[in-house]
Structure formats: structure tokens, C-alpha cells
Design a protein around this motif. Structure first.
Motif, mmCIF file in Angstrom:
data_model
loop_
_atom_site.group_PDB
_atom_site.id
_atom_site.type_symbol
_atom_site.label_atom_id
_atom_site.label_comp_id
_atom_site.label_asym_id
_atom_site.label_seq_id
_atom_site.Cartn_x
_atom_site.Cartn_y
_atom_site.Cartn_z
ATOM 1 N N PRO A 33 35.936 37.673 32.914
ATOM 2 C CA PRO A 33 37.188 38.436 32.803
ATOM 3 C C PRO A 33 37.879 38.276 31.450
ATOM 4 C CG PRO A 33 37.069 37.352 34.927
ATOM 5 C CD PRO A 33 35.926 36.815 34.114
ATOM 6 N N LYS A 34 37.726 37.128 30.811
ATOM 7 C CA LYS A 34 38.410 36.902 29.530
ATOM 8 C C LYS A 34 37.878 37.822 28.432
ATOM 9 C CE LYS A 34 39.584 32.047 30.395
ATOM 10 N NZ LYS A 34 39.410 30.636 29.958
ATOM 11 N N ALA A 35 36.625 38.225 28.566
ATOM 12 C CA ALA A 35 36.024 39.092 27.536
ATOM 13 C C ALA A 35 36.269 40.564 27.819
ATOM 14 C CB ALA A 35 34.528 38.822 27.437
ATOM 15 N N ALA A 36 36.768 40.889 29.013
ATOM 16 C CA ALA A 36 36.978 42.294 29.383
ATOM 17 C C ALA A 36 38.179 42.864 28.651
ATOM 18 C CB ALA A 36 37.167 42.409 30.889
ATOM 19 N N ARG A 37 38.116 44.139 28.333
ATOM 20 C CA ARG A 37 39.199 44.816 27.622
ATOM 21 C C ARG A 37 39.633 46.039 28.430
ATOM 22 N NH1 ARG A 37 39.064 40.630 25.722
ATOM 23 N NH2 ARG A 37 38.691 39.970 23.578
ATOM 24 N N PHE A 38 40.634 45.849 29.267
ATOM 25 C CA PHE A 38 41.161 46.933 30.088
ATOM 26 C C PHE A 38 42.668 47.014 29.907
ATOM 27 C CE2 PHE A 38 37.351 45.617 32.558
ATOM 28 C CZ PHE A 38 36.666 46.823 32.531
ATOM 29 N N THR A 39 43.238 48.149 30.280
ATOM 30 C CA THR A 39 44.690 48.299 30.224
ATOM 31 C C THR A 39 45.326 47.415 31.296
ATOM 32 O OG1 THR A 39 44.592 50.186 31.729
ATOM 33 C CG2 THR A 39 44.502 50.665 29.367
ATOM 34 N N PRO A 40 46.611 47.098 31.144
ATOM 35 C CA PRO A 40 47.266 46.173 32.086
ATOM 36 C C PRO A 40 47.253 46.646 33.535
ATOM 37 C CG PRO A 40 48.601 46.473 30.106
ATOM 38 C CD PRO A 40 47.496 47.462 30.025
ATOM 39 N N GLU A 41 47.098 47.954 33.762
ATOM 40 C CA GLU A 41 47.109 48.459 35.136
ATOM 41 C C GLU A 41 45.876 48.029 35.935
ATOM 42 O OE1 GLU A 41 48.921 51.774 32.541
ATOM 43 O OE2 GLU A 41 47.361 50.241 32.388
ATOM 44 N N VAL A 42 44.812 47.627 35.226
ATOM 45 C CA VAL A 42 43.542 47.296 35.887
ATOM 46 C C VAL A 42 43.555 45.831 36.308
ATOM 47 C CG1 VAL A 42 41.037 47.166 35.619
ATOM 48 C CG2 VAL A 42 42.333 49.007 34.498
ATOM 49 N N GLU A 43 43.217 45.587 37.570
ATOM 50 C CA GLU A 43 43.059 44.212 38.057
ATOM 51 C C GLU A 43 41.627 43.774 37.753
ATOM 52 O OE1 GLU A 43 43.028 41.648 42.229
ATOM 53 O OE2 GLU A 43 43.824 43.695 42.210
ATOM 54 N N VAL A 44 41.474 42.729 36.972
ATOM 55 C CA VAL A 44 40.154 42.242 36.579
ATOM 56 C C VAL A 44 39.835 40.984 37.380
ATOM 57 C CG1 VAL A 44 38.696 41.517 34.654
ATOM 58 C CG2 VAL A 44 40.536 43.161 34.262
ATOM 59 N N VAL A 45 38.652 40.969 38.020
ATOM 60 C CA VAL A 45 38.271 39.823 38.836
ATOM 61 C C VAL A 45 36.905 39.316 38.411
ATOM 62 C CG1 VAL A 45 39.639 40.527 40.830
ATOM 63 C CG2 VAL A 45 37.276 41.311 40.627
ATOM 64 N N ALA A 46 36.716 38.014 38.568
ATOM 65 C CA ALA A 46 35.425 37.404 38.263
ATOM 66 C C ALA A 46 34.500 37.547 39.460
ATOM 67 C CB ALA A 46 35.613 35.932 37.918
ATOM 68 N N GLY A 47 33.245 37.821 39.191
ATOM 69 C CA GLY A 47 32.269 37.917 40.263
ATOM 70 C C GLY A 47 30.874 38.029 39.706
ATOM 71 N N ASP A 48 29.918 37.649 40.509
ATOM 72 C CA ASP A 48 28.509 37.687 40.103
ATOM 73 C C ASP A 48 27.718 38.309 41.247
ATOM 74 O OD1 ASP A 48 25.765 37.032 39.546
ATOM 75 O OD2 ASP A 48 26.473 35.482 38.182
ATOM 76 N N LEU A 49 26.888 39.299 40.943
ATOM 77 C CA LEU A 49 26.115 39.985 41.979
ATOM 78 C C LEU A 49 25.105 39.068 42.655
ATOM 79 C CD1 LEU A 49 25.576 43.335 40.085
ATOM 80 C CD2 LEU A 49 27.016 43.009 42.098
ATOM 81 N N ALA A 50 24.837 37.913 42.065
ATOM 82 C CA ALA A 50 23.945 36.943 42.685
ATOM 83 C C ALA A 50 24.689 35.994 43.614
ATOM 84 C CB ALA A 50 23.212 36.148 41.606
ATOM 85 N N ASP A 51 26.006 36.090 43.663
ATOM 86 C CA ASP A 51 26.851 35.143 44.413
ATOM 87 C C ASP A 51 27.687 35.904 45.434
ATOM 88 O OD1 ASP A 51 28.611 33.245 45.338
ATOM 89 O OD2 ASP A 51 29.488 32.786 43.389
ATOM 90 N N GLN A 52 27.239 35.889 46.694
ATOM 91 C CA GLN A 52 27.940 36.661 47.718
ATOM 92 C C GLN A 52 29.376 36.188 47.921
ATOM 93 O OE1 GLN A 52 26.682 38.070 51.437
ATOM 94 N NE2 GLN A 52 24.519 38.177 50.916
ATOM 95 N N GLU A 53 29.627 34.906 47.795
ATOM 96 C CA GLU A 53 30.988 34.412 48.011
ATOM 97 C C GLU A 53 31.948 35.002 46.993
ATOM 98 O OE1 GLU A 53 34.190 32.765 49.701
ATOM 99 O OE2 GLU A 53 32.161 32.868 50.532
#
Length: 284
Positions: A33-53
Motif C-alpha cells: 500500500p505504501k507504494a500505491a498512488r491513488f487519490t484520497p477517496e480510494v481505500e487502499v488495503v494490503a493483501g496477497d492472492l496467495a494468502d486467503q486470510e
């Protein structure tokens, strides 16, 4: 709330931007998420497609999901769709829109690139969640791979340069996704997507040359030479073989023009010339 996977890529980032412009609540999934560049309206979440949790957490409170998966050559890639579909089912997501490929129109397609996406489609179907598949063909942005040789030598080197395809602007793919995600009646549908015209590589380069104001020559590279060069550039072998198969299918589905961009996006698909004019600086 809509969750977008693959949110930092050329299609996913457009989906996020267009949803935001439409004032739709959107959540972008990324491993960093720290490397993502989105406008403030976007909620950015961490996740990995290999990690179901991590996926279950990202899907909490999500109504609809846009599933854009990584290149099939990724280690463990065939499990990503299952992980995401199972997590979406546990979160009671109401609709999955998955980006697939045009060749998946043939359920018997055997090349690894198409088989990867057909496997993903099956996982989504098996989840029991209402689904829609978007199946684009060649991206117009593939032409950006010509930028360096166009700038330095005024030429393009490609195999099967005479064969026609109907390339599509990734922004149009995103607009179709947004149209499906924000309206009803698309459940259980698979939409083949294309640009508005079938062009071979020579005709695409003619458009680009007119935009740039100079001639661009095309070298029709033998397929075995192109294969060796792409493998040397560390592209996955199965992907290279799949792409060459589709490029060499002279009378196949990749040369067909479909009406679904206008139907789903509410406007005509952009032409290659329009895309070239917008991206001309990349070739100068």
C-alpha cells in the motif's frame, strides 16, 4: 463497496480511477500500500492472492469484486482464483467481474495462456457467486513495446505482421468493467471485447506514423526468431507460446470486432489512431 484486485496495473488503475470519478466507493488491493498512488477517496488495503486470510480482511464489507489476476506464469498462479473466490464466498460478495481473455470463447482452448484463464473462470463459477467475464483481445498498449525501435530506427519488428487483430484500449476495458459493476443484468454473461476495427501491425504502424509525421517500417520477423528473442527477455515460455499461437491465427476470433464496448460503456470504443495520438510522446 467495490474491491479491485490488480489495482495498480494498466486496467485495474483505470477501473479504480473511473469508479472514483463516478463517486462509487472503491477499495484497491495491493501487496504494498505504501507504494500505491491513488487519490484520497480510494481505500487502499494490503493483501496477497496467495494468502486467503489477507483476502478475507480485504473483502470485509465488499458488495462487488473486480478480479484481475497476475500473469499466469507467476508461481502458484493457478491457485489465486480459488483463493479469491473462496474468500469472496465467505465474505458473501454479491457479484464477481473477472477479467479473462478473448480466446476463452473456445472452452476447449489448450494453449497455456488461455487454459490459465479458463481455470480461473471455472473457479469463479464454482464459488456460487453471480459472475460476469470480460474477455478482451490484444491491448493497444502492447504497441508501447515498439517505442525504442521506433524512436531510434523508425521501425517495428514483429511476427505475423500481416495478420489482423482488433486491438482494444485498456481504458475501454475498464469502462466496460465499471459499467458492469455499477448496473444489474450482467450476471452469468461473458462479453468478448475488441476495438472498433481489425488492423494488422502494418496498418497500426501506418496510423502511428501519420500521428508522428514520419514513416515507420515494419520487419515481419519469423516466429521462431521472435520466440527466441522473447524468451531471452525472460518472458515465461508458456506465455510466449500462447501469444504466438493467437498472433498466428489468421482467421480466428482475434480479428473479429464486437459491439460490447459501446453497449457496456455507453460510448464507442476508441480507435487505434486515437490511442496513438494520445500516446505519441512515448514514440518521439
Amino acid at each position: 463497496m467495490i474491491l479491485v484486485t490488480g489495482a495498480t496495473g494498466p486496467v485495474g488503475s483505470q477501473v479504480v480511477a473511473q469508479l472514483t470519478e463516478a463517486k462509487v466507493a472503491v477499495r484497491a488491493l495491493t501487496r504494498d500500500p505504501k507504494a500505491a498512488r491513488f487519490t484520497p477517496e480510494v481505500e487502499v488495503v494490503a493483501g496477497d492472492l496467495a494468502d486467503q486470510e489477507s483476502l478475507r480482511k480485504a473483502l470485509d464489507g465488499v458488495d462487488r469484486l473486480f478480479a484481475l489476476m497476475p500473469t499466469f506464469g507467476k508461481p502458484g498462479g493457478r491457485t489465486y482464483d480459488r483463493n479469491l473466490a473462496q474468500a469472496a464466498a465467505a465474505a458473501k460478495v454479491g457479484h464477481i467481474v473477472r477479467l479473462s481473455v478473448l480466446a476463452a470463447e473456445n472452452p476447449q482452448a489448450a494453449d497455456p495462456h488461455t487454459a490459465y484463464h479458463l481455470n480461473g473462470e471455472r473457479e469463479v463459477r464454482d464459488s456460487g457467486i453471480p459472475w460476469t467475464f470480460l474477455r478482451p483481445g490484444q491491448f493497444m498498449t502492447n504497441a508501447l513495446s515498439w517505442a525504442e525501435t521506433v524512436k531510434s530506427e523508425g521501425l517495428v519488428r514483429e511476427p505475423y505482421a500481416h495478420n489482423k487483430q482488433a486491438p482494444i484500449d485498456p481504458a475501454d476495458i475498464a469502462a466496460c468493467a465499471v459499467g458492469v459493476l455499477t448496473s444489474d443484468g450482467h450476471e452469468g454473461r461473458a462479453y468478448p471485447l475488441s476495438g472498433p476495427e481489425a488492423l494488422n501491425i502494418e496498418e497500426q504502424d501506418e496510423c502511428l506514423g501519420e500521428v508522428l509525421g514520419r514513416e515507420i517500417n515494419v520487419i515481419n520477423v519469423p516466429p521462431d526468431v521472435a520466440r527466441a528473442e522473447w524468451l531471452e527477455e525472460v518472458y515465461p515460455e508458456m506465455m510466449v507460446d500462447g501469444i504466438l499461437k493467437h498472433m498466428g491465427d489468421e482467421n480466428g476470433i482475434h480479428g473479429k470486432v464486437f459491439p460490447h464496448v459501446e453497449m457496456l460503456a455507453g460510448r464507442p470504443a476508441r480507435t487505434f489512431r486515437e490511442w496513438a495520438a494520445e500516446n505519441a510522446d512515448s514514440f518521439r
